[in-house]
Motif scaffolding. Structure first.
Motif, PDB file in Angstrom:
ATOM      1  N   MET A 164       0.821  -1.205   0.000  1.00 48.63           N
ATOM      2  CA  MET A 164       0.000   0.000   0.000  1.00 48.63           C
ATOM      3  C   MET A 164       0.858   1.259   0.000  1.00 48.63           C
ATOM      4  SD  MET A 164      -3.166   0.932   2.500  1.00 48.63           S
ATOM      5  CE  MET A 164      -3.956   2.536   2.371  1.00 48.63           C
ATOM      6  N   ALA A 165       2.069   1.149   0.563  1.00 54.16           N
ATOM      7  CA  ALA A 165       2.955   2.301   0.615  1.00 54.16           C
ATOM      8  C   ALA A 165       3.413   2.715  -0.783  1.00 54.16           C
ATOM      9  CB  ALA A 165       4.160   1.984   1.498  1.00 54.16           C
ATOM     10  N   GLN A 166       3.338   1.791  -1.738  1.00 50.53           N
ATOM     11  CA  GLN A 166       3.786   2.102  -3.092  1.00 50.53           C
ATOM     12  C   GLN A 166       2.693   2.777  -3.927  1.00 50.53           C
ATOM     13  OE1 GLN A 166       5.223  -2.120  -3.588  1.00 50.53           O
ATOM     14  NE2 GLN A 166       6.775  -1.096  -4.823  1.00 50.53           N
ATOM     15  N   PHE A 167       1.464   2.664  -3.464  1.00 49.54           N
ATOM     16  CA  PHE A 167       0.350   3.166  -4.283  1.00 49.54           C
ATOM     17  C   PHE A 167       0.256   4.679  -4.209  1.00 49.54           C
ATOM     18  CE2 PHE A 167      -1.960  -1.054  -3.145  1.00 49.54           C
ATOM     19  CZ  PHE A 167      -1.079  -1.743  -3.954  1.00 49.54           C
ATOM     20  N   ASP A 168      -0.357   5.232  -5.254  1.00 53.10           N
ATOM     21  CA  ASP A 168      -0.554   6.672  -5.299  1.00 53.10           C
ATOM     22  C   ASP A 168      -1.868   7.040  -4.623  1.00 53.10           C
ATOM     23  OD1 ASP A 168      -0.438   9.353  -5.953  1.00 53.10           O
ATOM     24  OD2 ASP A 168      -1.419   9.038  -7.881  1.00 53.10           O
ATOM     25  N   LYS A 169      -2.957   6.703  -5.293  1.00 57.17           N
ATOM     26  CA  LYS A 169      -4.278   6.971  -4.720  1.00 57.17           C
ATOM     27  C   LYS A 169      -5.002   5.628  -4.551  1.00 57.17           C
ATOM     28  CE  LYS A 169      -4.367  11.594  -5.039  1.00 57.17           C
ATOM     29  NZ  LYS A 169      -3.170  11.911  -5.788  1.00 57.17           N
ATOM     30  N   THR A 170      -6.062   5.627  -3.746  1.00 60.93           N
ATOM     31  CA  THR A 170      -6.834   4.393  -3.586  1.00 60.93           C
ATOM     32  C   THR A 170      -8.241   4.588  -4.155  1.00 60.93           C
ATOM     33  OG1 THR A 170      -7.512   5.147  -1.398  1.00 60.93           O
ATOM     34  CG2 THR A 170      -5.628   3.672  -1.485  1.00 60.93           C
ATOM     35  N   PHE A 171      -8.741   3.532  -4.812  1.00 59.58           N
ATOM     36  CA  PHE A 171     -10.104   3.600  -5.339  1.00 59.58           C
ATOM     37  C   PHE A 171     -11.080   3.262  -4.232  1.00 59.58           C
ATOM     38  CE2 PHE A 171      -8.619  -0.770  -6.331  1.00 59.58           C
ATOM     39  CZ  PHE A 171      -9.607  -1.516  -5.715  1.00 59.58           C
ATOM     40  N   ASP A 218      10.642   1.660  -6.351  1.00 64.00           N
ATOM     41  CA  ASP A 218      10.149   2.423  -7.498  1.00 64.00           C
ATOM     42  C   ASP A 218      10.109   1.568  -8.759  1.00 64.00           C
ATOM     43  OD1 ASP A 218       9.596   4.767  -6.216  1.00 64.00           O
ATOM     44  OD2 ASP A 218      11.598   5.613  -6.495  1.00 64.00           O
ATOM     45  N   GLN A 219      10.165   0.262  -8.592  1.00 56.87           N
ATOM     46  CA  GLN A 219      10.102  -0.662  -9.711  1.00 56.87           C
ATOM     47  C   GLN A 219      11.211  -0.386 -10.738  1.00 56.87           C
ATOM     48  OE1 GLN A 219       7.410  -3.258  -9.995  1.00 56.87           O
ATOM     49  NE2 GLN A 219       7.805  -2.694  -7.885  1.00 56.87           N
ATOM     50  N   GLY A 220      12.359   0.035 -10.231  1.00 60.86           N
ATOM     51  CA  GLY A 220      13.498   0.254 -11.111  1.00 60.86           C
ATOM     52  C   GLY A 220      13.461   1.573 -11.859  1.00 60.86           C
ATOM     53  N   HIS A 221      12.505   2.449 -11.546  1.00 65.14           N
ATOM     54  CA  HIS A 221      12.448   3.734 -12.245  1.00 65.14           C
ATOM     55  C   HIS A 221      13.264   4.807 -11.559  1.00 65.14           C
ATOM     56  CE1 HIS A 221       9.648   2.773 -15.510  1.00 65.14           C
ATOM     57  NE2 HIS A 221       9.194   1.860 -14.669  1.00 65.14           N
ATOM     58  N   LEU A 267       3.368   2.218 -13.317  1.00 72.76           N
ATOM     59  CA  LEU A 267       2.556   3.409 -13.588  1.00 72.76           C
ATOM     60  C   LEU A 267       2.167   4.093 -12.280  1.00 72.76           C
ATOM     61  CD1 LEU A 267       0.920   4.894 -15.988  1.00 72.76           C
ATOM     62  CD2 LEU A 267      -1.036   3.759 -14.970  1.00 72.76           C
ATOM     63  N   GLU A 268       1.815   3.259 -11.301  1.00 70.00           N
ATOM     64  CA  GLU A 268       1.416   3.760  -9.984  1.00 70.00           C
ATOM     65  C   GLU A 268       2.546   4.589  -9.373  1.00 70.00           C
ATOM     66  OE1 GLU A 268      -1.751   2.161  -8.719  1.00 70.00           O
ATOM     67  OE2 GLU A 268      -1.696   3.882  -7.386  1.00 70.00           O
ATOM     68  N   ARG A 269       3.777   4.077  -9.504  1.00 72.83           N
ATOM     69  CA  ARG A 269       4.924   4.800  -8.960  1.00 72.83           C
ATOM     70  C   ARG A 269       5.127   6.117  -9.696  1.00 72.83           C
ATOM     71  NH1 ARG A 269       5.437   4.705  -4.462  1.00 72.83           N
ATOM     72  NH2 ARG A 269       7.526   5.571  -4.533  1.00 72.83           N
ATOM     73  N   GLY A 292       5.433  12.424  -9.825  1.00 75.03           N
ATOM     74  CA  GLY A 292       4.078  12.466 -10.375  1.00 75.03           C
ATOM     75  C   GLY A 292       4.018  12.785 -11.853  1.00 75.03           C
ATOM     76  N   LYS A 293       5.174  12.976 -12.502  1.00 78.71           N
ATOM     77  CA  LYS A 293       5.180  13.241 -13.953  1.00 78.71           C
ATOM     78  C   LYS A 293       5.153  11.917 -14.713  1.00 78.71           C
ATOM     79  CE  LYS A 293       6.047  17.841 -13.990  1.00 78.71           C
ATOM     80  NZ  LYS A 293       6.105  18.025 -12.571  1.00 78.71           N
TER      81      LYS A 293
END
Lengths: 658, 144
Positions: free
Chosen positions: A178-185, A261-264, A356-358, A368-369
């Protein structure tokens, strides 16, 4: 011995097909039977008092009931025995309703059968042995394995009830996926904003002890009395001394891909998992540390103002006793490299949803870009592919990962809000929106402009243009034709899978997994948080794909189970457990491997033979673990093993009457 | 003509969690099956000692049925796997004794398979009717 036999009419249910008076009369002639009676309803208050009175009047010490299935009213009659001061296992029930009156049509034959069944019960009751459930004290301390949102919630609930909890996390910070997510649905709450307060609460709670960077090493014992060894991996940073200033992280020269960050992005060899990490103290990743690889460097040690860096630190083994264990180990997302048609791993602009989430996350690698990994430009057209590895019998997992439909809708909404000129296309099999306000959320995504295409994607390939864009070939089910979309970015909704170490952990805890590798609950409907091992409970995705509110409620459910156990303060075992006749037991230990509960162990006993004391091994039952299946008793060569309530002598007596 | 009047005696060991519950459900659903069967409740099919089965034959049973949960569904996880192995072995012992191994039926019946329970009892009863009485072991032991 005085046996009383009571035959129930069950209104007309038994009486219409079985001559109850004849049954009573026939069984009354059996040895030791001193009293018989047929009663209209034995389960009713009148019937119960009839039995009670007969027990008093005739000093009965065994009661045989001819009535409905023991699965129906066994406890009713056992409670009556208890009230009368008799052992509850001195009552025996012959099932003359479900197994006789209801399934037969010939009254004469049914009556003969009913007599047989009651005689069988009388014979069995003759050999009944009194049974007692063993009570064992409960260690009122819980272990929660996994520090994601489910684990945090479970730990907080138990801690709030006043019981100490140890929260175990393999990463250097709690928080989980959950710490990796941006927003929650579907509310678009910022994930970190709702999660981090809970993380801090868990870390500062007086009843919670965090064990981060730690793994389970060994578990033994049973409900109420688990003995656990935890391996706390060496962080090379002295927690007591470290102030979390971050000076070492800034100066560390070794850079590696940041998994969070999934390697980003890149991280250092000494690092904190993410900015809001709890505990916020760095750990040293020895695999990538220059000092550990070459013996040179040592920058962090030189720079640390509190001298907290310790290269000689070793793994620590911590041993503790717990009453309950909550498993909240979460999940992994599969690497869709095996799905060759999507070109993942071959083209940088084919990414997973978590990547994408990251990107979308304001505290992520790009603040966020959005960007295309191939050239850093902002993508204008994004294609989402659903069920990449889920609902795919041939190349993936046959199950549904449950959350992808909703998070993809979320992604299209977020993209639309932040970057109004991006176009989103979603290829899907079905859109599943079961959940409160989920359908409305999905509707909103469509209204905001997301293009949903029902169909499979057959191939994603490089377009070969100067921008290195992608061509997505798919099928548009609503038009009934092939379609091609040129995309800047392709996002795969990868499948939720069990953790890689899930099987090993299951082995340690003695719990089972389903065919997909998720942990099995004790009952799909009525025991969704329990496991087959008493005292071990399941919370979150380790039990199967689910969204955050489900994981949280399940976690609270496990906490409630643990609290109930702690409040009671003791565990009552099954009374009908295995028993060993030590005189007969040869200590061959053939019974040990067949026991599904590891309740049998070898014990040395001392006996006197020919005037000398000698030691001899025998099997020994842990009554707290034994569930009374009888696999051991069915196999014992010397007849030393028996099951309470179903002893060899009792079963033999039953067979002999027929 | 013997076959028409012969009523075989069947002893069934049913595990408490699946097959016994399946038999209960057959009752609740008012399904009908022959009266020949006598059910003995056991916690798990693996509780059934092979000696109990042989004793049943000695006592004049014409058929013995052992019913448990379906493989993989055992209430105790693995009990029915042990049953399967032991009863396979017992069947070969029965052959060795000259006792038709078909008189021992091992069947997996779950708690909701009332129909399967009924069908099993019906077919086993009619099969035993055709096979006739089992005198083999009984004669050896109980000759009086």
């Amino acid at each position: 011995m005085k046996i009383g036999v009571f035959i129930c009419w069950c209104g007309s249910n038994i009486k219409n097909m079985v001559d109850v008076e004849r049954v009573a009369e026939a069984t009354g002639k059996m040895p030791h039977v001193v009293y018989t009676q047929d009663v209209q309803y034995l389960c009713s208050e009148v019937g119960q008092s009839d039995i009670g009175n007969a027990i008093d009047e005739h000093q009965l010490d065994r009661v045989v009931i001819g009535a409905c299935s023991p699965r129906m009213h066994e406890t009713t009659f056992q409670q009556l025995m208890n009230r009368k001061g008799l052992n509850p296992y001195y009552v025996e029930i012959a099932n003359i309703r479900e197994h006789c009156s209801w399934v037969h049509t010939d009254k004469a034959k049914a009556t003969v059968k009913a007599i047989d069944l009651v005689k069988k019960a009388v014979a069995k009751s003759y050999y009944a042995v009194p049974l007692h459930a063993e009570s064992l004290p409960v260690n009122k301390r819980a272990l929660v394995i996994g520090g994601g949102i489910a684990g945090i919630q479970a730990a907080l609930d138990i801690a709030d009830a006043g019981y100490p909890v140890d929260l175990l996390e393999k990463e250097s910070s709690i928080g989980g996926k959950m710490a990796q997510f941006d927003k929650t649905f579907p509310t678009l709450d910022c994930s970190a904003c709702i999660l981090t307060p809970k993380m801090v609460e868990a870390a500062t709670h007086e009843n919670i002890t965090l064990h981060t960077y730690s793994e389970l090493e060994d578990v033994s014992g049973y409900v109420g009395n688990f003995h656990v060894t935890i391996r706390k991996r060496a962080t090379s940073v002295d927690e007591e001394r470290c102030t979390g200033c971050g000076e070492c992280v800034t100066k560390c020269p070794a850079k590696v891909d940041n998994e969070f960050d999934q390697g980003h992005s890149k991280r250092k060899a000494i690092y904190t998992l993410f900015a809001q990490a709890v505990p916020n103290k760095p750990v040293l990743d020895r695999k990538n540390c220059i000092y550990f690889k070459t013996g040179k460097c040592g920058v962090c040690k030189k720079i640390c103002p509190t001298d907290a860096i310790n290269y000689e630190m070793e793994d620590q083994l911590i041993e503790n006793d717990y009453g309950a264990i909550i498993v909240a180990t979460g999940f992994e997302l599969n690497e869709p490299t095996h799905l060759g048609e999507y070109h993942y791993g071959h083209h940088p602009d084919v990414i997973t949803s978590l990547e994408l989430e990251r990107m979308l996350n304001a505290s992520g690698p790009t603040q966020g870009k959005m960007y295309r990994p191939s050239n850093g430009k902002e993508p204008k057209r994004i294609v989402f592919i659903q069920c990449a590895g889920s609902r795919d019998r041939h190349d993936g997992n046959s199950y549904c990962s449950k959350v992808c439909c909703l998070y993809t809708a979320k992604h299209t909404i977020l993209l639309n809000e932040k970057f109004p000129d991006t176009e989103s296309y979603v290829f899907y099999i079905d859109v599943r929106t079961a959940g409160k306000n989920y359908e409305e959320f999905y509707e909103r995504a469509r209204q905001m402009g997301a293009n949903y295409l029902r169909g499979h994607v057959s191939k994603v390939e490089p377009l070969g243009d100067s921008d290195n864009r992608l061509l997505v070939r798919g099928y548009d089910g609503s038009l009934g034709e092939q379609t091609e979309i040129e995309a800047d970015l392709v996002v795969l909704a990868t499948s939720i899978e069990p953790q890689q170490g899930a099987k090993k952990l299951a082995g340690m805890l003695g719990i089972s997994s389903d065919r997909n590798g998720f942990y099995s609950e004790a009952h799909a409907k009525l025991k969704p948080v329990e496991t087959q091992t008493q005292g071990v409970y399941l919370a979150g995705v380790c039990q199967g794909p689910k969204d955050i509110p489900e994981a949280v409620s399940q976690a609270s459910g496990t906490a409630a189970k643990a609290i109930v156990l702690f409040n009671r303060g003791q565990v009552k075992g099954v009374p009908t457990t295995a028993m060993v006749d030590e005189e007969l037991c040869s200590g061959c230990m053939q019974c040990k491997p067949v026991c599904p509960y590891e309740a049998i162990s070898q014990e040395m006993i001392t006996e006197r033979a020919h005037g000398k004391a000698r030691q001899r091994p025998v099997a020994s039952i842990n009554r707290a673990l034994c569930q009374g299946c009888g696999a051991c008793a069915g196999l014992c060569r010397s007849g030393a093993m028996d099951i309470g309530g179903f002893t060899g002598r009792q079963l033999l007596a039953e067979v002999d009457t027929l | 003509m013997m076959q028409d009047t012969f009523e075989p005696k069947i002893i069934a060991f049913c595990c408490n969690w699946c097959s016994y519950a399946g038999a209960d459900l057959a009752g609740t659903g008012r399904l009908k099956y022959p009266e020949n069967i006598r059910i003995i409740r056991v916690p798990c099919s693996s509780r059934v000692d092979s000696a109990l089965v042989l004793r049943a034959f000695q006592n004049g049973a014409d058929g013995v049925m052992i019913a448990g949960c379906h493989p993989g569904d055992c209430h105790y996880d693995t009990g029915n796997y042990h049953t399967r192995k032991r009863m396979m072995l017992l069947k070969s012992l029965m052959e060795f004794m000259g006792l038709d191994e078909e008189r021992l039926l091992v069947k997996w019946i779950s708690g909701n398979e009332a129909d399967r329970f009924k069908d099993t009892v019906e077919s086993f009863t009619s099969k035993l009717k055709k096979m006739g009485a089992s005198g083999k072991v009984r004669d050896l032991r109980c000759a009086k």
